[in-house]
Design a protein around this motif. Structure first.
Motif, PDB file in Angstrom:
ATOM      1  N   ASN A 351     129.599  -1.927 -87.016  1.00  0.00           N
ATOM      2  CA  ASN A 351     128.320  -1.481 -87.634  1.00  0.00           C
ATOM      3  C   ASN A 351     127.131  -2.187 -87.268  1.00  0.00           C
ATOM      4  N   ALA A 352     127.337  -3.777 -87.012  1.00  0.00           N
ATOM      5  CA  ALA A 352     126.292  -4.549 -86.449  1.00  0.00           C
ATOM      6  C   ALA A 352     125.713  -4.049 -84.991  1.00  0.00           C
ATOM      7  N   ALA A 353     126.817  -3.506 -84.091  1.00  0.00           N
ATOM      8  CA  ALA A 353     126.688  -3.262 -83.017  1.00  0.00           C
ATOM      9  C   ALA A 353     125.645  -1.941 -82.864  1.00  0.00           C
ATOM     10  N   ARG A 354     126.039  -1.220 -83.626  1.00  0.00           N
ATOM     11  CA  ARG A 354     125.260   0.084 -83.908  1.00  0.00           C
ATOM     12  C   ARG A 354     123.870  -0.358 -84.380  1.00  0.00           C
ATOM     13  N   ASN A 355     123.550  -1.061 -85.017  1.00  0.00           N
ATOM     14  CA  ASN A 355     122.018  -1.716 -85.611  1.00  0.00           C
ATOM     15  C   ASN A 355     121.536  -2.084 -84.212  1.00  0.00           C
ATOM     16  N   ILE A 356     122.367  -3.020 -83.662  1.00  0.00           N
ATOM     17  CA  ILE A 356     121.687  -3.867 -82.414  1.00  0.00           C
ATOM     18  C   ILE A 356     121.109  -2.719 -81.354  1.00  0.00           C
ATOM     19  N   LEU A 357     122.000  -1.571 -81.172  1.00  0.00           N
ATOM     20  CA  LEU A 357     121.596  -0.742 -80.061  1.00  0.00           C
ATOM     21  C   LEU A 357     120.327   0.084 -80.754  1.00  0.00           C
ATOM     22  N   ASN A 358     120.175   0.395 -82.107  1.00  0.00           N
ATOM     23  CA  ASN A 358     119.170   1.062 -82.669  1.00  0.00           C
ATOM     24  C   ASN A 358     117.753   0.153 -82.629  1.00  0.00           C
ATOM     25  N   LEU A 359     117.964  -1.181 -82.594  1.00  0.00           N
ATOM     26  CA  LEU A 359     116.963  -1.929 -82.615  1.00  0.00           C
ATOM     27  C   LEU A 359     116.289  -1.938 -81.213  1.00  0.00           C
ATOM     28  N   ALA A 360     117.170  -2.162 -80.160  1.00  0.00           N
ATOM     29  CA  ALA A 360     116.835  -2.079 -78.947  1.00  0.00           C
ATOM     30  C   ALA A 360     116.066  -0.796 -78.408  1.00  0.00           C
ATOM     31  N   LEU A 361     116.656   0.484 -78.871  1.00  0.00           N
ATOM     32  CA  LEU A 361     116.021   1.797 -78.394  1.00  0.00           C
ATOM     33  C   LEU A 361     114.601   1.741 -79.120  1.00  0.00           C
ATOM     34  N   GLY A 362     114.272   0.996 -80.338  1.00  0.00           N
ATOM     35  CA  GLY A 362     113.096   1.070 -80.917  1.00  0.00           C
ATOM     36  C   GLY A 362     112.345   0.128 -80.136  1.00  0.00           C
ATOM     37  N   THR A 363     112.704  -0.924 -79.418  1.00  0.00           N
ATOM     38  CA  THR A 363     111.855  -1.873 -78.741  1.00  0.00           C
ATOM     39  C   THR A 363     111.446  -1.076 -77.113  1.00  0.00           C
TER      40      THR A 363
END
Length: 403
Positions: A351-363
């Protein structure tokens, strides 16, 4: 810049001369630090002038190559400049006040004081320290590079011998095809990392596995008389065990980072502050054993080399937020499963890895365009995708084989 490393083979008298050169370089650096402490307004030019005075005052300093002395001055000023920069940026905690070195293990030459043989298998140090000719043992071939490309030569002392490092200025970028894949990574202690696809890599725990041997070697050191030859031998054997652990950790991080970068066009990971994390005495040993910083360093290096995007994101709440609906699901460190009211149930690291990817795509708003057309943007665009990630491009290649 790349760093090519060879093991140096010579006589015992040559090794003694290398030790003397290292001690001289340490002496120059410490004297420059003391001069700065007594005169806080001095800059690098004043330290260069002070180095000239040291060479005139101490004969053993003059026997070391002048450029090697200048490199020691630059090392001293680098620590001073870093201290000023930390104060200016108001870095929390200790600001890294320059300290005296007690056990330096390297001396650095610039473009003079050394010469290579015609076969590039030997190097001769021409200053008055009497190091002389050393044989170079390694798998690299220096014939691929011009002499003017070699900007620095370092002599490094380790527990298993002496090494020669060549710092070579070349364009080290490799063209690769787009894979169309993106990934987020969550590092941990149970697993080395878990990616956004659910795959996890086991944590090798090199230090933990070698603790029994380290304990035995440490006992042998403590039983020897201080200052004796047997104690020095026991310390060397202990150092060899630590050196093997560090090499295992380094090669493991390098291998994983290369595979991750080659397989994906974008890699997102946490912008962790390891210095703050190791203040927890319960987890400090495990965190240091994991080698998260080395893994991140190699991710950034291979990202630049292969032209891939690497993004470091803020790790806050990546383990607590739901990657499906965004709701906050509070959980302790002992809770390993993420359960949300939206029905999502999966491992907390996944779940944390998916959140990290979502934050990166938003950046990185231009990521989709870059993946569809990798040649649309230059190298600087891909390396600067993560604006919050500092010092991403300034890494130096250390892809030297284990010797």
């Amino acid at each position: 810049m790349i760093v090519v490393e060879f093991k140096a083979k010579g006589k015992a008298t040559q090794y003694t001369a290398i030790n003397e050169a290292i001690r001289t370089a340490q002496f120059v650096r410490n004297k420059c630090i003391r001069y700065w402490m007594d005169n806080k307004s001095v800059g690098q030019k004043e330290l260069y002038r002070y180095n000239t005075a040291l060479r005139a005052e101490f004969p053993f300093v003059k026997t070391l190559n002048s450029h090697a002395c200048q490199a020691s001055v630059e090392r001293a000023y680098s620590s001073i400049a870093r201290f000023y920069d930390n104060c200016k940026r108001q870095v929390p905690g200790q600001k890294g006040y320059p300290k005296f070195k007690k056990n330096c293990r390297s001396v650095e030459y610039k473009t003079s004081g050394w010469s290579l043989s015609e076969t590039r298998k030997q190097i001769v140090f021409t200053d008055k320290k009497a190091i002389g000719k050393l044989r170079l043992k390694g798998t690299w071939d220096l014939n691929f590079y011009q002499i003017d490309q070699i900007k620095r030569v370092r002599l490094v002392k380790r527990a298993d011998g002496y090494y020669v490092q060549f710092v070579i200025r070349i364009d080290h970028q490799v063209e690769t095809n787009s894979t169309g894949r993106i990934i987020g990574l969550d590092v941990g202690l149970k697993e080395f990392y878990t990616d956004s696809n659910g795959h996890n890599e086991p944590n090798p725990r090199f230090y933990r596995k070698s603790q029994k041997r380290l304990k035995s070697r440490q006992k042998r050191v403590s039983r020897k008389k201080k200052g004796s030859t047997n104690r020095k031998k026991a310390i060397n054997r202990l150092g060899r065990v630590h050196l093997k652990i560090s090499r295992q950790r380094q090669e493991h991080a390098k291998r994983l980072a290369r595979c991750v970068i080659q397989s994906n066009d974008l890699v997102a990971y946490e912008d962790l502050r390891i210095k703050n994390l190791v203040t927890n005495h319960c987890l400090a040993k495990s965190i240091n054993d994991a080698g998260w910083y080395q893994f991140r360093k190699w991710l950034e290096y291979f990202g630049v080399k292969l032209g891939k995007i690497t993004v470091a994101v803020n790790p806050a709440y990546t383990s607590q937020n739901c990657s499906n609906c965004g709701a906050v699901v509070k959980k302790s460190l002992s809770t390993r499963t993420h359960n949300c009211q939206c029905g999502l149930e999966l491992d907390r690291d996944w779940n944390a890895a998916r959140n990290i990817l979502n934050l990166a795509l938003g950046t990185t708003g231009h990521v989709g365009t870059w993946i569809l057309n990798p040649n649309a943007s230059g190298d600087s665009t891909s390396t600067q995708a993560g604006a919050i990630l500092s010092e991403q491009v300034g890494s130096v290649n250390e892809e030297s084989p284990c010797l």
